[in-house]
Design an enzyme around this catalytic site. Sequence first.
Site, PDB file in Angstrom:
ATOM      1  N   TRP A 100      27.099  22.384  -2.942  1.00  0.00           N
ATOM      2  CA  TRP A 100      25.746  22.236  -2.402  1.00  0.00           C
ATOM      3  C   TRP A 100      25.348  20.794  -2.145  1.00  0.00           C
ATOM      4  CZ3 TRP A 100      23.777  19.035  -5.948  1.00  0.00           C
ATOM      5  CH2 TRP A 100      24.321  19.106  -7.239  1.00  0.00           C
ATOM      6  N   ASN A 101      26.110  19.829  -2.653  1.00  0.00           N
ATOM      7  CA  ASN A 101      25.566  18.459  -2.666  1.00  0.00           C
ATOM      8  C   ASN A 101      25.613  17.761  -1.308  1.00  0.00           C
ATOM      9  OD1 ASN A 101      28.390  18.329  -2.954  1.00  0.00           O
ATOM     10  ND2 ASN A 101      28.271  16.294  -3.828  1.00  0.00           N
ATOM     11  N   LYS A 155      33.124  29.913   2.498  1.00  0.00           N
ATOM     12  CA  LYS A 155      32.176  30.350   1.463  1.00  0.00           C
ATOM     13  C   LYS A 155      31.209  29.193   1.233  1.00  0.00           C
ATOM     14  CE  LYS A 155      30.660  31.320  -2.836  1.00  0.00           C
ATOM     15  NZ  LYS A 155      29.643  30.249  -2.750  1.00  0.00           N
ATOM     16  N   GLY A 168      34.602  21.055  -5.148  1.00  0.00           N
ATOM     17  CA  GLY A 168      33.681  21.443  -6.219  1.00  0.00           C
ATOM     18  C   GLY A 168      34.143  20.836  -7.532  1.00  0.00           C
ATOM     19  N   SER A 169      33.777  21.479  -8.617  1.00  0.00           N
ATOM     20  CA  SER A 169      34.069  20.912  -9.937  1.00  0.00           C
ATOM     21  C   SER A 169      35.544  21.103 -10.301  1.00  0.00           C
ATOM     22  CB  SER A 169      33.184  21.573 -10.984  1.00  0.00           C
ATOM     23  OG  SER A 169      33.499  22.948 -11.038  1.00  0.00           O
ATOM     24  N   GLU A 208      39.426  19.173  -3.870  1.00  0.00           N
ATOM     25  CA  GLU A 208      38.633  17.928  -3.943  1.00  0.00           C
ATOM     26  C   GLU A 208      37.654  18.107  -5.083  1.00  0.00           C
ATOM     27  OE1 GLU A 208      38.998  15.310  -2.027  1.00  0.00           O
ATOM     28  OE2 GLU A 208      40.409  16.104  -0.564  1.00  0.00           O
ATOM     29  N   LEU A 209      37.879  17.420  -6.201  1.00  0.00           N
ATOM     30  CA  LEU A 209      37.169  17.782  -7.431  1.00  0.00           C
ATOM     31  C   LEU A 209      36.301  16.637  -7.956  1.00  0.00           C
ATOM     32  CD1 LEU A 209      40.224  19.668  -8.973  1.00  0.00           C
ATOM     33  CD2 LEU A 209      38.463  20.551  -7.432  1.00  0.00           C
ATOM     34  N   CYS A 247      30.272  13.178  -5.248  1.00  0.00           N
ATOM     35  CA  CYS A 247      31.534  13.110  -5.994  1.00  0.00           C
ATOM     36  C   CYS A 247      32.032  11.679  -6.166  1.00  0.00           C
ATOM     37  CB  CYS A 247      32.581  13.947  -5.284  1.00  0.00           C
ATOM     38  SG  CYS A 247      32.764  13.504  -3.559  1.00  0.00           S
ATOM     39  N   GLU A 286      31.616  13.923 -16.229  1.00  0.00           N
ATOM     40  CA  GLU A 286      30.830  13.596 -15.051  1.00  0.00           C
ATOM     41  C   GLU A 286      29.380  14.033 -15.282  1.00  0.00           C
ATOM     42  OE1 GLU A 286      31.773  16.145 -11.721  1.00  0.00           O
ATOM     43  OE2 GLU A 286      31.650  14.466 -10.334  1.00  0.00           O
TER      44      GLU A 286
HETATM   45  P1  NAD Z   1      31.297  24.331  -8.411  1.00  0.00           P
HETATM   46  O1  NAD Z   1      32.735  24.176  -8.751  1.00  0.00           O
HETATM   47  O2  NAD Z   1      30.413  24.981  -9.398  1.00  0.00           O
HETATM   48  O3  NAD Z   1      31.093  25.160  -7.051  1.00  0.00           O
HETATM   49  C1  NAD Z   1      31.707  24.777  -5.830  1.00  0.00           C
HETATM   50  C2  NAD Z   1      31.843  26.004  -4.937  1.00  0.00           C
HETATM   51  O4  NAD Z   1      32.776  26.901  -5.530  1.00  0.00           O
HETATM   52  C3  NAD Z   1      30.558  26.792  -4.742  1.00  0.00           C
HETATM   53  O5  NAD Z   1      30.497  27.277  -3.423  1.00  0.00           O
HETATM   54  C4  NAD Z   1      30.735  27.956  -5.712  1.00  0.00           C
HETATM   55  O6  NAD Z   1      29.994  29.107  -5.360  1.00  0.00           O
HETATM   56  C5  NAD Z   1      32.227  28.212  -5.596  1.00  0.00           C
HETATM   57  N1  NAD Z   1      32.847  28.915  -6.735  1.00  0.00           N
HETATM   58  C6  NAD Z   1      32.365  29.087  -7.989  1.00  0.00           C
HETATM   59  N2  NAD Z   1      33.266  29.771  -8.733  1.00  0.00           N
HETATM   60  C7  NAD Z   1      34.322  30.017  -7.936  1.00  0.00           C
HETATM   61  C8  NAD Z   1      35.574  30.668  -8.137  1.00  0.00           C
HETATM   62  N3  NAD Z   1      35.911  31.206  -9.308  1.00  0.00           N
HETATM   63  N4  NAD Z   1      36.429  30.739  -7.088  1.00  0.00           N
HETATM   64  C9  NAD Z   1      36.130  30.168  -5.906  1.00  0.00           C
HETATM   65  N5  NAD Z   1      34.957  29.539  -5.656  1.00  0.00           N
HETATM   66  C10 NAD Z   1      34.059  29.464  -6.665  1.00  0.00           C
HETATM   67  O7  NAD Z   1      30.797  22.861  -8.069  1.00  0.00           O
HETATM   68  P2  NAD Z   1      29.327  22.389  -7.744  1.00  0.00           P
HETATM   69  O8  NAD Z   1      28.557  22.288  -8.987  1.00  0.00           O
HETATM   70  O9  NAD Z   1      28.775  23.197  -6.630  1.00  0.00           O
HETATM   71  O10 NAD Z   1      29.609  20.907  -7.158  1.00  0.00           O
HETATM   72  C11 NAD Z   1      29.614  19.796  -7.951  1.00  0.00           C
HETATM   73  C12 NAD Z   1      31.027  19.374  -8.285  1.00  0.00           C
HETATM   74  O11 NAD Z   1      31.775  19.211  -7.082  1.00  0.00           O
HETATM   75  C13 NAD Z   1      31.097  18.035  -8.978  1.00  0.00           C
HETATM   76  O12 NAD Z   1      32.048  18.093  -9.987  1.00  0.00           O
HETATM   77  C14 NAD Z   1      31.549  17.096  -7.876  1.00  0.00           C
HETATM   78  O13 NAD Z   1      32.178  15.930  -8.325  1.00  0.00           O
HETATM   79  C15 NAD Z   1      32.449  17.965  -7.088  1.00  0.00           C
HETATM   80  N6  NAD Z   1      32.587  17.476  -5.721  1.00  0.00           N
HETATM   81  C16 NAD Z   1      33.772  16.922  -5.336  1.00  0.00           C
HETATM   82  C17 NAD Z   1      33.909  16.396  -4.060  1.00  0.00           C
HETATM   83  C18 NAD Z   1      35.187  15.745  -3.601  1.00  0.00           C
HETATM   84  O14 NAD Z   1      35.335  15.513  -2.408  1.00  0.00           O
HETATM   85  N7  NAD Z   1      36.111  15.418  -4.489  1.00  0.00           N
HETATM   86  C19 NAD Z   1      32.831  16.461  -3.183  1.00  0.00           C
HETATM   87  C20 NAD Z   1      31.646  17.029  -3.609  1.00  0.00           C
HETATM   88  C21 NAD Z   1      31.538  17.553  -4.882  1.00  0.00           C
END
Ligand code: NAD
Length: 516
Positions: A156-157, A180, A231-232, A253-254, A287, A385
């Site tokens: 979402w960020n 998604k 995501g995370s 990308e985490l 991130c 983080e």
């Molecule tokens: P998140 O991992 O909770 O969610 C990310 C996405 O994954 C969402 O769309 C979510 O609905 C989906 N998701 C949740 N569970 C899943 C599963 N089991 N299988 C597949 N998809 C699933 O992360 P967040 O809180 O939305 O984002 C913040 C995190 O993302 C932070 O850790 C940040 O550092 C990281 N991030 C990394 C980058 C990068 O480029 N490295 C960029 C932006 C954010």
Amino acid sequence: MPGAPLERSFIDELDRDIHSSSASSTAVFAPFTGERIHDLPVSTTEDVTDAAARARAAQSRWYAAGFDHRRRVLLRAHDLLLERRELLIDALQTETGKTRGQAFEEVFIGASTTRYYAVSAKSVLRPRSRRAGIPLVVRTRVGYRPKGVVGVITPWNYPLSLSLFDVIPALAAGNGVVQKADNQGALSILAGRRAFIDAGVPAELWAVVAGDGNEIGNAVVDAADYVCFTGSTATGKKVAERAATTLTAASLELGGKNPMIVLDDVDPQKAARNAVYACYASLGQLCVSIERIYVQRGIAEAFTKEFVARTAALVQGPAFDFTTDVGSLTLPSQLERVQAHVADAVAKGATVLTGGKPRPDLGPLFFEPTVLAHVTDDMDCSRTETFGPVVAITVVDTADEAIAAANDSQFGLNAAVFGGSIRRARRVAHLIDAGSININEGYRATFSSVDAPMGGMKQSGIGRRNGREGILRFVDARTVAGATGLMTLPRTGAEFAKLSGLMIVLLIALKAIRRR
Ligand code: NAD
């Protein structure tokens, strides 16, 4: 002209673009005010399977249409992104609570990415001759075939720019996409996607689904021929495990815990002014945002004084114009996490140099940009983080000490080095474990360089987006080689007896001329 929250009628239109057959929806709230923005339609796992089948059918036509067609469509979409920028910025601010400036950056980087892959896809992916194993006897060419349907999962960020970082190279290479969207970023994605559909991308080629992360995320991983996840780290590991069951390749990308090193030959005031943006853009919900600063003792006092003063002076609020420097956190869970990190640090002896408190007078999710000192290893914010506006400043004696501290992390996403001598700063940069390192900048030097790969080391991820690396993820290399007929390769014992001597001479000659 100031912007405004998205209008109801436009939101309703966008909601209809979600690939969903169910009557279910989920409520999404505005970070600035806490008001309900809309009820986002939710997809079922069958919707995901259906979207993937339709994208697959559309993909073969899209691929067959060729590079020049795709380039024209993407360049048209680039122009539409610019024409519609105010609307896109409104959507981003409505959903994420970031400032207009930081929402503008999303559109800027999204357009850059679109132009970059529109223009470069053909030159990266066109078939090319390679050195033949046996010169003149064999001719070898390598071409690239798109993976098929790419599953893109986004957070979402930075909903628009992070989507386009993955979706555009996937499309430019000739793939279809099932994306998604995070519930909180879906409108920004759908508004951006419309520019591409209106430019000529078939609607079914890029489907957007929404819903529960686990359920719909798993369905996307199962349906895809390649997975891009942002995501995370915790969720990234689950995605990797799931994709491994079908040997589906994935780029991840985490998260990060990004360090900045401030060397003692830098102008401390100037460095502090630049460092502030690197820490608090999107209120730290980025991130590549900096959360740890290691400053050399000689300039520590001057740097810290200026950094704290500049941080305290940031203008915060819910404005749909350029009058603010920092905005709101995006989700209640973010506010809880930030508050918990600050409370834990303070309870264990950290000093708050500025900030440290929520600002309910501005809106339900506002939190002050915060600077901490005396952060120790036992505090939650030292290694995990925060993903919020909380930065720890630590004084070190030497550059080596700073490098060791910067590298003492499970993460390796982004880093920054501030120094007076660029040569010295580069030497330090070279020793940091991170996929991107910025000199005298926090993250924007690398983040804006769409021709250069971006991604994480260690538990910050696998694979790279942007640059050649970013599009090569979405294709399989295929080698086609054949005999020229100049000479027949040996098949029988007698033929080997006759030709093996000549082949050894060939090897010696190839080495002598240093042929690759
Ligand atoms: P998140 O991992 O909770 O969610 C990310 C996405 O994954 C969402 O769309 C979510 O609905 C989906 N998701 C949740 N569970 C899943 C599963 N089991 N299988 C597949 N998809 C699933 O992360 P967040 O809180 O939305 O984002 C913040 C995190 O993302 C932070 O850790 C940040 O550092 C990281 N991030 C990394 C980058 C990068 O480029 N490295 C960029 C932006 C954010």
